[in-house]
Enzyme design. Structure first.
Site, PDB file in Angstrom:
ATOM      1  N   ALA A 256       0.796  -1.335  -0.079  1.00  0.00           N
ATOM      2  CA  ALA A 256      -0.106   0.235  -0.034  1.00  0.00           C
ATOM      3  C   ALA A 256       0.876   1.428   0.024  1.00  0.00           C
ATOM      4  CB  ALA A 256      -0.956  -0.038   1.325  1.00  0.00           C
ATOM      5  N   ASP A 257       2.165   1.021   0.239  1.00  0.00           N
ATOM      6  CA  ASP A 257       3.158   2.297   0.118  1.00  0.00           C
ATOM      7  C   ASP A 257       3.065   3.120  -1.039  1.00  0.00           C
ATOM      8  OD1 ASP A 257       5.292   3.630   1.588  1.00  0.00           O
ATOM      9  OD2 ASP A 257       6.166   3.276  -0.503  1.00  0.00           O
ATOM     10  N   ILE A 258       2.688   4.533  -1.094  1.00  0.00           N
ATOM     11  CA  ILE A 258       2.677   5.378  -2.219  1.00  0.00           C
ATOM     12  C   ILE A 258       3.817   5.381  -2.877  1.00  0.00           C
ATOM     13  CG2 ILE A 258       2.147   7.623  -2.851  1.00  0.00           C
ATOM     14  CD1 ILE A 258      -0.179   6.184  -1.960  1.00  0.00           C
ATOM     15  N   LEU A 260       6.149   3.068  -3.382  1.00  0.00           N
ATOM     16  CA  LEU A 260       6.351   1.993  -4.101  1.00  0.00           C
ATOM     17  C   LEU A 260       5.562   1.925  -5.204  1.00  0.00           C
ATOM     18  CD1 LEU A 260       7.901  -0.964  -4.523  1.00  0.00           C
ATOM     19  CD2 LEU A 260       6.085  -1.821  -2.810  1.00  0.00           C
TER      20      LEU A 260
END
Length: 331
Positions: A256-258, A260
């Site tokens: 969910a990391d923006i 990445l």
């Protein structure tokens, strides 16, 4: 009585110490270190006492195969000195060879290029899961500069330090030290009420044994995340940071990391930012080294954006910058 002890570390090539040092310099945790030319120093609380660790490049060394000299000062026994050295073996990822990861990356042309460009870059890890959790909680929803100020103020408030050769080195506080604080002390240093509560309550849980961070070692990623997010002030992002930077898990995928998701869109030329589920499907070939792929993509995206920003500087701005530099040179 305190002792000094030296160690010689020989990580498997490729290993770039300069990448590690640059990461420290640009981190919001740089206040914990004394930084010199090919040298770093940092204090740790070992057995209730501050101990200083100093690392330098030894000879013979090459950029991709350094020999690292590690000196421990102020330890109260050989065992305590060994404990300090083990912390740095963890932080420096000494026992984590990169070749299996690179072999896996070589199957994808994009990743092969990125890993080639950043060859020798290892994960920069925190000294412990406790430190990682506190730092991550402090870093929630604030910019890097403000986060660094909060972290520094906490370290200086607890004031565990060791003086060596006329220099004072502060150690990151122990759970017991933070647990002894009250919320008002952190509020006076510009912590929000909730952040002050999260930090102190977490430390109190670790200090009294109701939070068992050692048990994380025996858990799967999913089990460890589930354990951590039940604690007040810890969401999935913080839990993933603890597993990645505190425990050094090699196979964590923060889908969910923006950052990445933006990196995948940028390097593979997607017409949209991938969803969390799409990232999980995309990363199936990364299995076993998801943390490394993520770390490299974060770094590569940062470098690409910096280069792009440099290219967009207008000729007028370039001339102005050149003029300013020339004027400073005259001063």
């Amino acid at each position: 009585m305190s002792i000094s002890k030296s160690y010689r570390l020989t990580p498997q090539a490729p290993y770039r110490f300069d990448y590690f040092q640059k990461r420290v310099e640009n981190s919001s945790n740089s206040y914990l270190y004394s930084i010199g030319e090919n040298a770093l120093s940092r204090a740790h609380i070992i057995g209730g006492h501050p101990v200083l660790v100093h690392i330098t490049l030894d000879t013979p060394s090459t950029p991709n195969a350094p020999v690292i000299r590690l000196d421990v000062q102020g330890a109260h026994s050989d065992a305590r000195a060994d404990q300090a050295a083990d912390i740095w073996r963890h932080m420096l990822s000494i026992d984590r060879p990169l070749l299996p990861f690179y072999q896996q990356a070589a199957t994808d042309p994009v990743l092969k290029t990125i890993t080639s460009d950043l060859s020798g870059m290892h994960l920069l890890l925190d000294s412990s899961p406790f430190e990682s959790t506190i730092l991550s909680i402090i870093g929630q929803q604030v910019n890097l500069t403000f986060a660094e100020n909060l972290k520094r103020s906490l370290v200086e408030l607890c004031a565990s330090s060791i003086d060596v050769n006329g220099s004072t080195h502060y150690a990151f506080p122990s759970p017991e030290q933070i647990a002894a604080l009250n919320y008002e002390q952190l509020r006076a240093m510009k912590f929000s009420q909730r952040k002050a509560e999260y930090v102190i309550d977490f430390a109190r849980g670790v200090a009294n044994g109701s939070i068992d961070l050692h048990s994380l070692q025996g858990m799967s990623n999913a089990e460890a995340i589930d354990y951590l997010i039940k604690l007040r002030g810890i969401g999935r992002w913080t839990a993933e940071c603890v597993l990645l930077f505190g425990l050094g898990r090699p196979d964590l995928l923060p889908a969910a990391d923006i950052g990445l998701r933006n990196a995948i869109q940028h390097f593979w030329g997607l017409d949209h930012q991938p969803t969390e589920q799409e990232v999980r499907e995309f990363a199936v070939p990364w299995r076993g080294h998801e943390s490394y792929f993520t770390y490299y993509l974060w770094t590569a995206l940062g470098l690409a954006r910096a280069a792009q920003k440099q290219q967009t500087v207008t000729p007028k701005a370039k001339r102005k910058n050149s003029k300013n530099m020339a004027e400073r040179d005259k001063e």
